[in-house]
Design a protein around this motif. Structure first.
Motif, PDB file in Angstrom:
ATOM      1  N   ASN A 190       0.842  -1.181   0.000  1.00 51.92           N
ATOM      2  CA  ASN A 190       0.000   0.000   0.000  1.00 51.92           C
ATOM      3  C   ASN A 190       0.883   1.238   0.000  1.00 51.92           C
ATOM      4  O   ASN A 190       1.673   1.437   0.929  1.00 51.92           O
ATOM      5  CB  ASN A 190      -0.900  -0.043   1.242  1.00 51.92           C
ATOM      6  CG  ASN A 190      -1.902   1.077   1.287  1.00 51.92           C
ATOM      7  OD1 ASN A 190      -1.596   2.219   0.941  1.00 51.92           O
ATOM      8  ND2 ASN A 190      -3.096   0.776   1.737  1.00 51.92           N
ATOM      9  N   TYR A 191       0.752   2.067  -1.017  1.00 53.79           N
ATOM     10  CA  TYR A 191       1.589   3.258  -1.105  1.00 53.79           C
ATOM     11  C   TYR A 191       1.300   4.225   0.038  1.00 53.79           C
ATOM     12  O   TYR A 191       2.194   4.945   0.486  1.00 53.79           O
ATOM     13  CB  TYR A 191       1.437   3.958  -2.462  1.00 53.79           C
ATOM     14  CG  TYR A 191       0.137   4.714  -2.627  1.00 53.79           C
ATOM     15  CD1 TYR A 191       0.037   6.055  -2.281  1.00 53.79           C
ATOM     16  CD2 TYR A 191      -0.994   4.085  -3.140  1.00 53.79           C
ATOM     17  CE1 TYR A 191      -1.150   6.754  -2.428  1.00 53.79           C
ATOM     18  CE2 TYR A 191      -2.176   4.777  -3.282  1.00 53.79           C
ATOM     19  CZ  TYR A 191      -2.252   6.109  -2.931  1.00 53.79           C
ATOM     20  OH  TYR A 191      -3.429   6.796  -3.074  1.00 53.79           O
ATOM     21  N   GLN A 192       0.084   4.216   0.556  1.00 49.82           N
ATOM     22  CA  GLN A 192      -0.248   5.104   1.675  1.00 49.82           C
ATOM     23  C   GLN A 192       0.526   4.695   2.930  1.00 49.82           C
ATOM     24  O   GLN A 192       1.008   5.547   3.681  1.00 49.82           O
ATOM     25  CB  GLN A 192      -1.749   5.106   1.937  1.00 49.82           C
ATOM     26  CG  GLN A 192      -2.532   5.757   0.816  1.00 49.82           C
ATOM     27  CD  GLN A 192      -4.037   5.627   1.006  1.00 49.82           C
ATOM     28  OE1 GLN A 192      -4.505   4.790   1.760  1.00 49.82           O
ATOM     29  NE2 GLN A 192      -4.786   6.469   0.318  1.00 49.82           N
ATOM     30  N   THR A 193       0.665   3.395   3.149  1.00 48.50           N
ATOM     31  CA  THR A 193       1.445   2.910   4.283  1.00 48.50           C
ATOM     32  C   THR A 193       2.900   3.318   4.119  1.00 48.50           C
ATOM     33  O   THR A 193       3.549   3.758   5.071  1.00 48.50           O
ATOM     34  CB  THR A 193       1.317   1.375   4.398  1.00 48.50           C
ATOM     35  OG1 THR A 193      -0.053   1.048   4.608  1.00 48.50           O
ATOM     36  CG2 THR A 193       2.163   0.828   5.533  1.00 48.50           C
ATOM     37  N   LEU A 194       3.417   3.188   2.911  1.00 47.92           N
ATOM     38  CA  LEU A 194       4.797   3.577   2.641  1.00 47.92           C
ATOM     39  C   LEU A 194       5.004   5.068   2.891  1.00 47.92           C
ATOM     40  O   LEU A 194       6.006   5.473   3.496  1.00 47.92           O
ATOM     41  CB  LEU A 194       5.162   3.214   1.197  1.00 47.92           C
ATOM     42  CG  LEU A 194       6.616   3.333   0.803  1.00 47.92           C
ATOM     43  CD1 LEU A 194       7.498   2.435   1.661  1.00 47.92           C
ATOM     44  CD2 LEU A 194       6.780   2.996  -0.670  1.00 47.92           C
ATOM     45  N   MET A 195       4.060   5.887   2.460  1.00 45.61           N
ATOM     46  CA  MET A 195       4.152   7.331   2.696  1.00 45.61           C
ATOM     47  C   MET A 195       4.082   7.633   4.187  1.00 45.61           C
ATOM     48  O   MET A 195       4.838   8.471   4.702  1.00 45.61           O
ATOM     49  CB  MET A 195       3.032   8.063   1.946  1.00 45.61           C
ATOM     50  CG  MET A 195       3.191   8.017   0.443  1.00 45.61           C
ATOM     51  SD  MET A 195       1.793   8.736  -0.442  1.00 45.61           S
ATOM     52  CE  MET A 195       2.180  10.471  -0.284  1.00 45.61           C
ATOM     53  N   ASN A 196       3.198   6.954   4.899  1.00 46.47           N
ATOM     54  CA  ASN A 196       3.071   7.153   6.336  1.00 46.47           C
ATOM     55  C   ASN A 196       4.374   6.780   7.051  1.00 46.47           C
ATOM     56  O   ASN A 196       4.835   7.489   7.949  1.00 46.47           O
ATOM     57  CB  ASN A 196       1.907   6.331   6.880  1.00 46.47           C
ATOM     58  CG  ASN A 196       1.446   6.788   8.241  1.00 46.47           C
ATOM     59  OD1 ASN A 196       1.296   7.982   8.478  1.00 46.47           O
ATOM     60  ND2 ASN A 196       1.228   5.840   9.121  1.00 46.47           N
ATOM     61  N   ASP A 197       4.994   5.672   6.632  1.00 49.07           N
ATOM     62  CA  ASP A 197       6.265   5.247   7.225  1.00 49.07           C
ATOM     63  C   ASP A 197       7.357   6.284   6.977  1.00 49.07           C
ATOM     64  O   ASP A 197       8.148   6.589   7.870  1.00 49.07           O
ATOM     65  CB  ASP A 197       6.697   3.894   6.665  1.00 49.07           C
ATOM     66  CG  ASP A 197       5.797   2.750   7.120  1.00 49.07           C
ATOM     67  OD1 ASP A 197       5.026   2.939   8.083  1.00 49.07           O
ATOM     68  OD2 ASP A 197       5.877   1.670   6.501  1.00 49.07           O
ATOM     69  N   ALA A 198       7.401   6.836   5.767  1.00 45.64           N
ATOM     70  CA  ALA A 198       8.406   7.852   5.435  1.00 45.64           C
ATOM     71  C   ALA A 198       8.196   9.113   6.273  1.00 45.64           C
ATOM     72  O   ALA A 198       9.156   9.707   6.786  1.00 45.64           O
ATOM     73  CB  ALA A 198       8.357   8.183   3.943  1.00 45.64           C
ATOM     74  N   LEU A 199       6.966   9.518   6.420  1.00 46.13           N
ATOM     75  CA  LEU A 199       6.669  10.693   7.252  1.00 46.13           C
ATOM     76  C   LEU A 199       7.025  10.445   8.711  1.00 46.13           C
ATOM     77  O   LEU A 199       7.586  11.312   9.387  1.00 46.13           O
ATOM     78  CB  LEU A 199       5.187  11.076   7.119  1.00 46.13           C
ATOM     79  CG  LEU A 199       4.789  11.695   5.784  1.00 46.13           C
ATOM     80  CD1 LEU A 199       3.269  11.737   5.655  1.00 46.13           C
ATOM     81  CD2 LEU A 199       5.377  13.075   5.640  1.00 46.13           C
ATOM     82  N   ARG A 200       6.737   9.246   9.207  1.00 43.82           N
ATOM     83  CA  ARG A 200       7.056   8.909  10.592  1.00 43.82           C
ATOM     84  C   ARG A 200       8.566   8.934  10.825  1.00 43.82           C
ATOM     85  O   ARG A 200       9.051   9.463  11.829  1.00 43.82           O
ATOM     86  CB  ARG A 200       6.487   7.542  10.963  1.00 43.82           C
ATOM     87  CG  ARG A 200       6.673   7.189  12.433  1.00 43.82           C
ATOM     88  CD  ARG A 200       5.991   5.888  12.811  1.00 43.82           C
ATOM     89  NE  ARG A 200       4.612   5.794  12.380  1.00 43.82           N
ATOM     90  CZ  ARG A 200       3.581   6.420  12.941  1.00 43.82           C
ATOM     91  NH1 ARG A 200       3.782   7.208  13.971  1.00 43.82           N
ATOM     92  NH2 ARG A 200       2.358   6.263  12.474  1.00 43.82           N
ATOM     93  N   GLN A 201       9.338   8.383   9.898  1.00 51.56           N
ATOM     94  CA  GLN A 201      10.797   8.406  10.023  1.00 51.56           C
ATOM     95  C   GLN A 201      11.307   9.842  10.058  1.00 51.56           C
ATOM     96  O   GLN A 201      12.210  10.164  10.829  1.00 51.56           O
ATOM     97  CB  GLN A 201      11.445   7.653   8.866  1.00 51.56           C
ATOM     98  CG  GLN A 201      11.300   6.161   8.963  1.00 51.56           C
ATOM     99  CD  GLN A 201      11.877   5.454   7.752  1.00 51.56           C
ATOM    100  OE1 GLN A 201      12.594   6.033   6.956  1.00 51.56           O
ATOM    101  NE2 GLN A 201      11.556   4.179   7.609  1.00 51.56           N
ATOM    102  N   HIS A 202      10.739  10.698   9.243  1.00 48.36           N
ATOM    103  CA  HIS A 202      11.144  12.104   9.227  1.00 48.36           C
ATOM    104  C   HIS A 202      10.840  12.765  10.569  1.00 48.36           C
ATOM    105  O   HIS A 202      11.682  13.467  11.129  1.00 48.36           O
ATOM    106  CB  HIS A 202      10.429  12.846   8.086  1.00 48.36           C
ATOM    107  CG  HIS A 202      10.733  14.297   8.055  1.00 48.36           C
ATOM    108  ND1 HIS A 202      11.931  14.790   7.593  1.00 48.36           N
ATOM    109  CD2 HIS A 202      10.012  15.372   8.446  1.00 48.36           C
ATOM    110  CE1 HIS A 202      11.931  16.113   7.708  1.00 48.36           C
ATOM    111  NE2 HIS A 202      10.767  16.483   8.212  1.00 48.36           N
ATOM    112  N   VAL A 203       9.651  12.535  11.084  1.00 44.36           N
ATOM    113  CA  VAL A 203       9.250  13.138  12.359  1.00 44.36           C
ATOM    114  C   VAL A 203      10.152  12.632  13.484  1.00 44.36           C
ATOM    115  O   VAL A 203      10.637  13.415  14.313  1.00 44.36           O
ATOM    116  CB  VAL A 203       7.767  12.837  12.664  1.00 44.36           C
ATOM    117  CG1 VAL A 203       7.412  13.182  14.093  1.00 44.36           C
ATOM    118  CG2 VAL A 203       6.870  13.582  11.682  1.00 44.36           C
TER     119      VAL A 203
END
Length: 74
Positions: free
Chosen positions: A34-47
């Motif tokens: 799921n690309y949304q999960t991947l985007m969420n993971d990337a945002l979480r790593q940034h935060v």
């Protein structure tokens, strides 16, 4: 419409097409997901990276580098 799962919030957001295409491509290259999960993971790593202070960063980097030095060479 089903309510979002606990801990999730449904929003409308505008994402640059090239960025969205990249995330979708990564999911396809990995064989699905799921690309949304991947985007969420990337945002979480940034935060989380923003919350790490200098001392924590130095300790983490030193642990990683010392771990590499201690491994037997084959």
């Amino acid at each position: 419409m089903l309510p979002p799962p606990t801990g999730k919030t449904r929003i409308t957001i505008r994402i640059d097409t090239d960025v969205l295409d990249w995330f979708r491509e990564q999911v396809n290259l990995s064989g699905g997901g799921n690309y949304q999960t991947l985007m969420n993971d990337a945002l979480r790593q940034h935060v989380e990276a923003k919350h790490e202070n200098l001392e924590e960063t130095l300790r983490r980097v030193l642990r990683e580098e010392l771990g590499r030095l201690r491994r037997p060479r084959g």
